[in-house]
Design an enzyme around this catalytic site. Structure first.
Site, PDB file in Angstrom:
ATOM      1  N   GLY A  17       0.855  -1.182   0.000  1.00 41.59           N
ATOM      2  CA  GLY A  17       0.000   0.000   0.000  1.00 41.59           C
ATOM      3  C   GLY A  17       0.890   1.231   0.000  1.00 41.59           C
ATOM      4  O   GLY A  17       2.092   1.154  -0.314  1.00 41.59           O
ATOM      5  N   SER A  45      -4.426  -2.093  -3.452  1.00 42.48           N
ATOM      6  CA  SER A  45      -4.333  -2.041  -1.986  1.00 42.48           C
ATOM      7  C   SER A  45      -5.382  -1.078  -1.457  1.00 42.48           C
ATOM      8  O   SER A  45      -5.877  -0.208  -2.173  1.00 42.48           O
ATOM      9  CB  SER A  45      -2.952  -1.550  -1.544  1.00 42.48           C
ATOM     10  OG  SER A  45      -1.979  -2.450  -1.982  1.00 42.48           O
ATOM     11  N   HIS A  46      -5.646  -1.197  -0.176  1.00 45.91           N
ATOM     12  CA  HIS A  46      -6.726  -0.407   0.374  1.00 45.91           C
ATOM     13  C   HIS A  46      -6.509   1.109   0.281  1.00 45.91           C
ATOM     14  O   HIS A  46      -7.463   1.881   0.163  1.00 45.91           O
ATOM     15  CB  HIS A  46      -7.000  -0.793   1.827  1.00 45.91           C
ATOM     16  CG  HIS A  46      -8.136  -0.018   2.323  1.00 45.91           C
ATOM     17  ND1 HIS A  46      -9.397  -0.214   1.837  1.00 45.91           N
ATOM     18  CD2 HIS A  46      -8.186   1.045   3.112  1.00 45.91           C
ATOM     19  CE1 HIS A  46     -10.184   0.683   2.350  1.00 45.91           C
ATOM     20  NE2 HIS A  46      -9.478   1.471   3.130  1.00 45.91           N
ATOM     21  N   SER A  47      -5.250   1.526   0.295  1.00 42.15           N
ATOM     22  CA  SER A  47      -4.944   2.963   0.212  1.00 42.15           C
ATOM     23  C   SER A  47      -5.665   3.616  -0.960  1.00 42.15           C
ATOM     24  O   SER A  47      -6.002   4.806  -0.907  1.00 42.15           O
ATOM     25  CB  SER A  47      -3.446   3.175   0.019  1.00 42.15           C
ATOM     26  OG  SER A  47      -2.722   2.761   1.149  1.00 42.15           O
ATOM     27  N   HIS A 256     -16.129   5.548  11.812  1.00 38.70           N
ATOM     28  CA  HIS A 256     -16.346   6.740  10.989  1.00 38.70           C
ATOM     29  C   HIS A 256     -17.833   7.083  11.055  1.00 38.70           C
ATOM     30  O   HIS A 256     -18.684   6.201  10.917  1.00 38.70           O
ATOM     31  CB  HIS A 256     -15.935   6.456   9.541  1.00 38.70           C
ATOM     32  CG  HIS A 256     -15.785   7.694   8.715  1.00 38.70           C
ATOM     33  ND1 HIS A 256     -16.864   8.456   8.336  1.00 38.70           N
ATOM     34  CD2 HIS A 256     -14.698   8.306   8.208  1.00 38.70           C
ATOM     35  CE1 HIS A 256     -16.432   9.490   7.628  1.00 38.70           C
ATOM     36  NE2 HIS A 256     -15.120   9.418   7.537  1.00 38.70           N
ATOM     37  N   ARG A 272     -18.865  16.394   4.716  1.00 33.89           N
ATOM     38  CA  ARG A 272     -19.196  17.334   5.791  1.00 33.89           C
ATOM     39  C   ARG A 272     -18.236  18.520   5.754  1.00 33.89           C
ATOM     40  O   ARG A 272     -18.616  19.655   6.003  1.00 33.89           O
ATOM     41  CB  ARG A 272     -19.125  16.625   7.152  1.00 33.89           C
ATOM     42  CG  ARG A 272     -20.368  15.811   7.462  1.00 33.89           C
ATOM     43  CD  ARG A 272     -20.184  14.967   8.720  1.00 33.89           C
ATOM     44  NE  ARG A 272     -19.198  13.920   8.513  1.00 33.89           N
ATOM     45  CZ  ARG A 272     -18.172  13.667   9.305  1.00 33.89           C
ATOM     46  NH1 ARG A 272     -17.978  14.379  10.389  1.00 33.89           N
ATOM     47  NH2 ARG A 272     -17.328  12.699   9.037  1.00 33.89           N
ATOM     48  N   GLU A 393      -0.869   1.802   8.706  1.00 40.16           N
ATOM     49  CA  GLU A 393      -1.979   1.468   9.612  1.00 40.16           C
ATOM     50  C   GLU A 393      -1.680   0.214  10.436  1.00 40.16           C
ATOM     51  O   GLU A 393      -2.240   0.023  11.519  1.00 40.16           O
ATOM     52  CB  GLU A 393      -3.279   1.312   8.805  1.00 40.16           C
ATOM     53  CG  GLU A 393      -4.511   1.349   9.683  1.00 40.16           C
ATOM     54  CD  GLU A 393      -5.815   1.431   8.900  1.00 40.16           C
ATOM     55  OE1 GLU A 393      -5.796   1.874   7.726  1.00 40.16           O
ATOM     56  OE2 GLU A 393      -6.850   1.053   9.472  1.00 40.16           O
ATOM     57  N   SER A 409      -4.024   9.982   8.123  1.00 39.98           N
ATOM     58  CA  SER A 409      -3.514   8.637   7.889  1.00 39.98           C
ATOM     59  C   SER A 409      -2.782   8.539   6.551  1.00 39.98           C
ATOM     60  O   SER A 409      -1.695   7.957   6.460  1.00 39.98           O
ATOM     61  CB  SER A 409      -4.651   7.641   7.941  1.00 39.98           C
ATOM     62  OG  SER A 409      -4.164   6.399   7.571  1.00 39.98           O
TER      63      SER A 409
HETATM   64  C1  LIG Z   1     -12.778   3.896   2.736  1.00 35.58           C
HETATM   65  C2  LIG Z   1     -11.608   4.567   3.370  1.00 35.58           C
HETATM   66  C3  LIG Z   1     -11.297   5.883   3.062  1.00 35.58           C
HETATM   67  C4  LIG Z   1     -10.213   6.516   3.647  1.00 35.58           C
HETATM   68  N1  LIG Z   1      -9.974   7.821   3.363  1.00 35.58           N
HETATM   69  C5  LIG Z   1      -8.908   8.434   3.951  1.00 35.58           C
HETATM   70  C6  LIG Z   1      -8.627   9.802   3.689  1.00 35.58           C
HETATM   71  O1  LIG Z   1      -9.331  10.456   2.939  1.00 35.58           O
HETATM   72  N2  LIG Z   1      -7.557  10.365   4.301  1.00 35.58           N
HETATM   73  C7  LIG Z   1      -6.742   9.653   5.142  1.00 35.58           C
HETATM   74  O2  LIG Z   1      -5.796  10.221   5.658  1.00 35.58           O
HETATM   75  N3  LIG Z   1      -6.982   8.346   5.381  1.00 35.58           N
HETATM   76  C8  LIG Z   1      -8.036   7.734   4.809  1.00 35.58           C
HETATM   77  N4  LIG Z   1      -8.284   6.419   5.090  1.00 35.58           N
HETATM   78  C9  LIG Z   1      -7.275   5.637   5.825  1.00 35.58           C
HETATM   79  C10 LIG Z   1      -6.103   5.293   4.894  1.00 35.58           C
HETATM   80  O3  LIG Z   1      -6.566   5.078   3.593  1.00 35.58           O
HETATM   81  C11 LIG Z   1      -5.361   4.036   5.338  1.00 35.58           C
HETATM   82  O4  LIG Z   1      -5.083   4.124   6.709  1.00 35.58           O
HETATM   83  C12 LIG Z   1      -4.035   3.882   4.594  1.00 35.58           C
HETATM   84  O5  LIG Z   1      -4.239   3.979   3.208  1.00 35.58           O
HETATM   85  C13 LIG Z   1      -3.371   2.572   4.947  1.00 35.58           C
HETATM   86  O6  LIG Z   1      -2.245   2.392   4.116  1.00 35.58           O
HETATM   87  P1  LIG Z   1      -1.239   1.203   4.377  1.00 35.58           P
HETATM   88  O7  LIG Z   1      -0.166   1.333   3.346  1.00 35.58           O
HETATM   89  O8  LIG Z   1      -0.845   1.181   5.802  1.00 35.58           O
HETATM   90  O9  LIG Z   1      -2.088  -0.133   4.118  1.00 35.58           O
HETATM   91  P2  LIG Z   1      -2.943  -0.651   2.854  1.00 35.58           P
HETATM   92  O10 LIG Z   1      -3.140   0.351   1.807  1.00 35.58           O
HETATM   93  O11 LIG Z   1      -4.146  -1.307   3.453  1.00 35.58           O
HETATM   94  O12 LIG Z   1      -2.005  -1.760   2.239  1.00 35.58           O
HETATM   95  C14 LIG Z   1      -1.787  -2.999   2.874  1.00 35.58           C
HETATM   96  C15 LIG Z   1      -0.972  -3.892   1.955  1.00 35.58           C
HETATM   97  O13 LIG Z   1      -0.602  -5.063   2.656  1.00 35.58           O
HETATM   98  C16 LIG Z   1      -0.809  -6.198   1.846  1.00 35.58           C
HETATM   99  N5  LIG Z   1      -0.929  -7.353   2.744  1.00 35.58           N
HETATM  100  C17 LIG Z   1      -1.790  -7.511   3.791  1.00 35.58           C
HETATM  101  N6  LIG Z   1      -1.544  -8.679   4.405  1.00 35.58           N
HETATM  102  C18 LIG Z   1      -0.509  -9.264   3.753  1.00 35.58           C
HETATM  103  C19 LIG Z   1       0.204 -10.480   3.919  1.00 35.58           C
HETATM  104  N7  LIG Z   1      -0.068 -11.337   4.905  1.00 35.58           N
HETATM  105  N8  LIG Z   1       1.193 -10.781   3.037  1.00 35.58           N
HETATM  106  C20 LIG Z   1       1.490  -9.921   2.023  1.00 35.58           C
HETATM  107  N9  LIG Z   1       0.857  -8.748   1.837  1.00 35.58           N
HETATM  108  C21 LIG Z   1      -0.124  -8.435   2.695  1.00 35.58           C
HETATM  109  C22 LIG Z   1      -1.993  -5.846   1.006  1.00 35.58           C
HETATM  110  O14 LIG Z   1      -2.049  -6.614  -0.172  1.00 35.58           O
HETATM  111  C23 LIG Z   1      -1.705  -4.365   0.705  1.00 35.58           C
HETATM  112  O15 LIG Z   1      -0.819  -4.264  -0.370  1.00 35.58           O
HETATM  113  C24 LIG Z   1      -9.395   5.795   4.545  1.00 35.58           C
HETATM  114  C25 LIG Z   1      -9.693   4.477   4.867  1.00 35.58           C
HETATM  115  C26 LIG Z   1     -10.825   3.882   4.335  1.00 35.58           C
HETATM  116  C27 LIG Z   1     -11.183   2.517   4.809  1.00 35.58           C
END
Ligand SMILES: Cc1cc2nc3c(=O)[nH]c(=O)nc-3n(C[C@H](O)[C@H](O)[C@H](O)COP(=O)(O)OP(=O)(O)OC[C@H]3O[C@@H](n4cnc5c(N)ncnc54)[C@H](O)[C@@H]3O)c2cc1C
Length: 604
Positions: A17, A45-47, A256, A272, A393, A409
């Protein structure tokens, strides 16, 4: 002797992500060989689903005038309800403007200041013509100034695609459809992971000088969550499974205020922030009654509680999916909705069959963000094992304490990627990789045996899906927005039992190759451990702080609970062990947040 494919690299990053990719770029730019693993192609990815924006104190827009890193720092600490590590919050606030500008240079199409006047919540705003074309910002909850930089309501999408383009440009190796199952370690040092190819089902070994967990949040433990279905907390439980790495503040779960009913997809806080109102069943705007200063834009923990409080008083709209309230953005007009909020307009049309230009959007607080995670120091090194880092996260770097501010985040992922990525590179240049083949074989053997046991138990075993549904229900009903001793004790008892049952899971399908049931079965025990840590931490914490609201202890207690929970799961134990560490207060002593009912500290 075990058979497996073996990959060796300098830096292994589990999770592609925003956080994982930004750290990978930093380490690769310093000449290190980097490999990344991901469940899905990185851009999925969720990001990518983040909508609203990324906080940084640029101060370009009229409503951001006078903003600076001190104000951002103070907002973050107040938002956290004084649960965060202030050294980390300070480092973060100082670096966020650099991160936003760097992303602009890499190609993120940030919305820009447009000179002229407009009306916002009854107030006229004049943008300075001299600032035209600079990166602009929108209003987000819990901030003194407008500082949330955005690209319409697809900010995460444009950030992740841009980041991934840099990853591709640098030629960083990514193995997608690959799941890390466990950390290879000897109790003091981490030397990589055992992983499983999700296409073939084969086990693999990755060894590295440093291993990094960036696997995102655990929202899916709750079932009703705005998180993607891949956010199951994997990285957190493989760290917990070592027995020596603690998870920090797992009871700090953010809800949220505006998940759309009943798909629970997020409607961004930007709705909002851009001027949307919350209405009850009588179409009455109730937030100003509860929060006269901040109204709809108090912090998320506060707005979520106020909505549920109002619903409890009988003002919710009945629906087959439970009571909800309305989000009204109609007065923003079709042009604004179809440009600045176009993604949520499409979500409303496609998933709920309503058009927010004309209709009210049904919303209710929904699980959204995991403040807790793998506890690290300010350099991103996990407590407990050398050579292991965590960020994003999945980590508890701890700039969020008990409530993350919206927009902080995305900023954390990029900022932490820059700072911790550099620390990872420095560590990896010094470290040597010494791992015995016996240690590796032992770790592979454990995973192989787990898989064989699941397959051989077959239909005689417990159903992983039944355990999952039970876990989701326990968390949603007993460890939600309002918490009590009785409900939490019940949750701990139920999760204890579910965790015991999870040791007897069997497979109803064959368990061969890409079988998704096997993938779920391999995760369920870990997920239940995380759920247990959340419930046990919440039961033990006898105060209200940020998102953790105890109806039986409604005040924040800075005398006894200015502490971070550290949850360990010792080897062979059947429950977590809780320890505590003091929260570091370096600059801003605990005080009133300026919004919310539990913000005035109790005397003891
Ligand atoms: C709907 C939504 C909207 C949001 N909007 C905002 C916003 O506007 N502003 C803001 O600041 N934050 C926002 N957030 C929060 C923010 O998007 C996330 O906290 C952030 O993107 C997380 O990024 P990350 O890189 O930590 O994880 P992620 O983007 O979740 O990436 C996790 C990665 O880990 C991998 N993975 C997981 N488990 C394994 C494993 N066992 N082996 C190998 N790979 C694995 C996945 O494939 C993925 O690539 C939002 C969250 C949601 C749910």
């Amino acid at each position: 002797m075990s058979q497996y494919d073996l990959f060796t690299t300098d830096v292994l990053i589990v999770g592609a992500g925003l956080a994982g990719e930004r750290a990978a770029i930093e380490a690769a730019s310093q000449g290190l060989q980097v490999m990344m693993l991901s469940l899905v192609p990185p851009r999925r990815s969720h990001s990518s689903a983040a909508q609203g924006g990324m906080q940084a104190s640029l101060g370009n827009s009229a409503m951001g005038k006078g903003d600076n890193t001190d104000v951002h720092f103070a907002d973050t600490v107040k938002g956290s309800d004084w649960g965060c590590d202030q050294d980390v919050a300070r480092l973060f606030a100082e670096t966020a403007p650099i991160a936003v500008r760097q992303m602009a240079a890499w190609g993120v199409p940030w919305n820009r200041v447009v000179a002229g006047s407009r009306v916002y919540d009854g107030q006229e705003i004049h943008e300075d013509p001299e600032k035209e074309g600079l990166i602009t910002a929108r209003n987000f909850g819990g901030t003194a100034k407008w500082r949330t930089c955005y690209t319409a309501d697809g900010t995460g999408h444009s950030l992740l695609y841009t980041m991934d383009s840099v990853v591709l440009k640098l030629g960083i190796t990514v193995h997608d459809r690959t799941e890390a199952l466990s950390l290879i370690h000897d109790g003091t040092t981490c030397s990589g992971v055992v992983a499983r190819c999700l296409r073939t089902g084969k086990l693999r070994v990755y060894t590295a000088r440093s291993t990094v967990i960036a696997t995102g949040g655990y929202g899916r433990l709750y079932g009703a969550s705005t998180n993607a279905i891949i956010n199951e907390g994997n990285g957190m439980f493989i760290a917990l499974d070592t027995g020596v790495i603690p998870l920090g503040n797992m009871e700090a779960v953010q809800f949220h205020p505006t998940g759309i009913v009943p798909s629970w997809i997020l409607i961004t806080e930007g709705a909002r922030g851009d001027g949307g109102y919350l209405l009850d069943k009588n179409h009455y705007r109730f937030m100003p009654d509860y929060e006269p200063k901040k109204k709809e834009l108090a912090s998320r923990d506060v707005v979520s509680r106020r909505i549920m409080q109002h619903i409890r008083q009988g003002y919710g709209v009945d629906s087959p999916y439970g009571a909800h309230v309305w989000l009204d953005i109609r007065h923003l007009g079709a042009k604004h909705i179809n440009t600045n909020l176009r993604e949520i307009a499409n979500i409303s049309r496609n998933f709920t069959g309503i058009d927010p230009v004309h209709d009210l959007i049904p919303v209710r607080p929904t699980q959204h963000y995991s403040m807790g995670g793998i506890r690290t120091n300010i350099d991103g090194m996990a407590y407990g094992l050398n050579g292991l880092f965590a960020l994003g996260e999945a980590a508890c770097w701890d700039m969020h304490g008990f409530n993350r501010l919206g927009g902080n985040s995305l900023a954390e992922t990029v900022v932490a990627g820059m700072i911790i990525g550099d620390k990872i590179a420095k560590y990896s240049k010094e470290a040597s990789l010494q791992v015995s083949s016996k240690l590796v074989d032992d770790h592979v053997g454990i995973q192989r045996e787990r898989i064989q046991t699941l397959i051989s138990r077959g239909k005689r075993g417990e159903s992983v899906y039944e355990l999952r549904r039970n876990m989701e229900q326990v968390l949603s009903e007993n460890v939600g927005i309002f918490r009590t001793e009785e409900a939490l004790q019940q949750a701990v008892n139920s999760l204890h039992e579910l965790h015991q049952r999870a040791a007897h899971v069997g497979l109803y399908g064959g368990g061969q190759g890409a079988d998704p049931e096997l993938a779920s079965a391999l995760r369920i025990q870990g997920m239940l451990k995380l759920a247990y840590c959340i419930a046990a931490g919440a039961l033990a914490r006898k105060e209200s702080r940020g998102s953790h609201y105890r109806e039986d202890y409604p005040k924040r207690d800075d005398v006894n609970w200015l502490k971070r929970t550290l949850a360990y799961w010792p080897m062979e134990a059947d429950q977590p062990t809780l320890q505590y560490e003091d929260v570091k207060i370096t600059e801003l002593p605990p005080g009133d947040r300026g919004y919310g009912e539990a913000s005035i500290p109790s005397k003891g």
